[in-house]
Design an enzyme around this catalytic site. Structure first.
Site, short mmCIF file in Angstrom:
data_model
loop_
_atom_site.label_atom_id
_atom_site.label_comp_id
_atom_site.label_asym_id
_atom_site.label_seq_id
_atom_site.Cartn_x
_atom_site.Cartn_y
_atom_site.Cartn_z
N TRP A 103 0.83 -1.22 0.00
CA TRP A 103 0.00 0.00 0.00
C TRP A 103 0.85 1.26 0.00
CZ3 TRP A 103 -4.33 -0.01 -2.18
CH2 TRP A 103 -5.16 -1.13 -2.11
N ASP A 172 -1.84 6.56 6.37
CA ASP A 172 -2.90 5.74 5.77
C ASP A 172 -3.24 4.64 6.77
OD1 ASP A 172 -4.51 3.98 4.44
OD2 ASP A 172 -3.13 3.61 2.77
N LYS A 196 -12.42 -1.77 6.31
CA LYS A 196 -11.65 -2.73 7.09
C LYS A 196 -12.12 -2.72 8.55
CE LYS A 196 -9.02 -2.81 3.33
NZ LYS A 196 -8.04 -1.91 2.77
#
Ligand SMILES: *Cc1c(COP(=O)(O)O)cnc(C)c1O
Length: 359
Positions: A103, A172, A196
């Protein structure tokens, strides 16, 4: 009807109690005779819901007064563009990144469209199994901000510290927000796709320090934090149902005892799974111990052919979504807040049985 134990990385498991409440309220929310999806986002009942959701989140995370909380769209990925476009004056301004997995790689690639990316440190050489020590970081002297990914959802690598730098820290936090207490005052921006550890997909949470609100470039209002903050994230029609469900999750988290309670539960869940992986010898996880994620646990079997067998047999045993990400292969158990400890216990039991049959 029976619910499986769901180890999906995202969209991920939601608390059963929350889904049951949503089910009870689906046809008639708040005595309005309609669902929450069928009313104006500008109506008082919805505006009240939004205000309560923000307050509950502020209570849970201890968000200081000088931070705005935004409920946006576009996912975490959209922030890979929105952040550099708001925080840098032009595409020649430098931003620093710590690269620790899939990511952060993605964020770097997209940010390069809007700014000069300087990778101050990377754990690529280790195969993304660690976090580079801060004393090895090569920070620029003129960066607009430092971006990092506190929890790498695919590689299962989680920072056990918050970086200390002179520029705003952008995090993030898509896959570990709300998993434990975190000192928000140390961050410039925290952002997270909801799917999530917050609620359904379609909603993106942004927690931003007020001095960073002013856009540094001339961009459309919808793309600026400032205009979104001024209009309470309702510049246009927001994803109202996702917002409502997230609000229920915040209430649920408070009822569980808040983030301190989640921290001890999450630590215990992760620890027993890693302990079992380490002692059995049949499975492996190569992430350095201090940086093993509490939320996403990738693991591997030496014989690659057994991964597919594991996934299939686990599904038959009511353990769902254990296939590893295609970028890494193997297996992965995502054990977010809404995944009960009983799910981890059932997984470990299944893993033991699997060794007996295939070891
Ligand atoms: C899932 C995830 C993303 C992507 O989220 P979208 O909401 O699909 O854009 C970004 N970063 C991290 C750390 C993630 O886990």
């Amino acid at each position: 009807m029976s619910r499986v134990f769901n180890f999906s990385a995202g969209p991920a498991a939601l608390p059963t109690e929350v889904l049951e409440q949503a089910q009870r309220e689906l046809l008639d929310w708040n005595d309005l005779g309609t669902s929450v999806m069928e009313i104006s986002h500008r109506s008082k009942p919805f505006v009240d819901l939004a205000a309560q959701a923000e307050q509950d989140l502020r209570d849970l995370m201890g968000i200081p007064e000088n931070y705005k909380v935004l409920f946006l769209q576009g996912g975490a990925t959209h922030q890979f563009t929105m952040i550099p476009q708001n925080l840098t004056k032009n595409s020649s301004q430098v931003v620093d990144f710590i690269e620790t997995g899939h990511w952060s790689e993605k964020a770097i690639k997209v940010t390069k469209k809007s700014a000069q990316v300087h990778i101050a440190a990377s754990s690529r050489d280790s195969g993304f199994t660690t976090v580079p020590r801060p004393d090895t970081w090569n920070l620029s002297d003129n960066a607009a901000y430092l971006h990092y990914t506190p929890n790498e959802t695919i590689h299962g690598v989680e920072f056990d510290f918050i970086p200390e730098v002179d520029v705003p820290i952008i995090a993030d936090m898509s896959s570990n927000i709300l998993s434990r207490p975190m000192d928000v005052s140390q961050f410039g921006i925290i952002y997270a796709g909801a799917q999530k550890n917050i609620g359904p997909s379609g909603l993106t949470l942004v927690i931003i320090r007020e001095d960073l609100l002013e856009p540094q470039r001339d961009i459309a209002p919808l793309m600026t934090f400032k205009a979104q903050a001024e209009k309470d994230s309702m510049l246009n029609t927001p994803p109202t149902f996702a917002w409502y469900l997230s609000a229920l999750v915040f209430k649920w988290l408070k009822a569980q005892g808040g983030l301190a309670a989640m921290e001890s539960l999450n630590e215990r869940k992760a620890q027993k799974l890693y302990d079992y992986i380490d002692t059995e010898g049949f499975y492996s996880n190569k992430v350095e111990a201090p940086f093993r994620s509490w939320m996403n646990v990738p693991f591997f079997i030496a014989d690659d052919a057994l991964h597919a067998v594991f996934v299939k047999e686990a599904e038959q045993a009511g353990l769902q979504a254990l296939k590893g990400h295609r970028a890494l292969g193997g297996l992965r158990a995502s054990i977010y807040n809404a995944v009960p400890e009983a799910a981890v216990d059932a997984l470990i039991e299944f893993m033991k049985e699997f060794v007996k049959r295939h070891g």
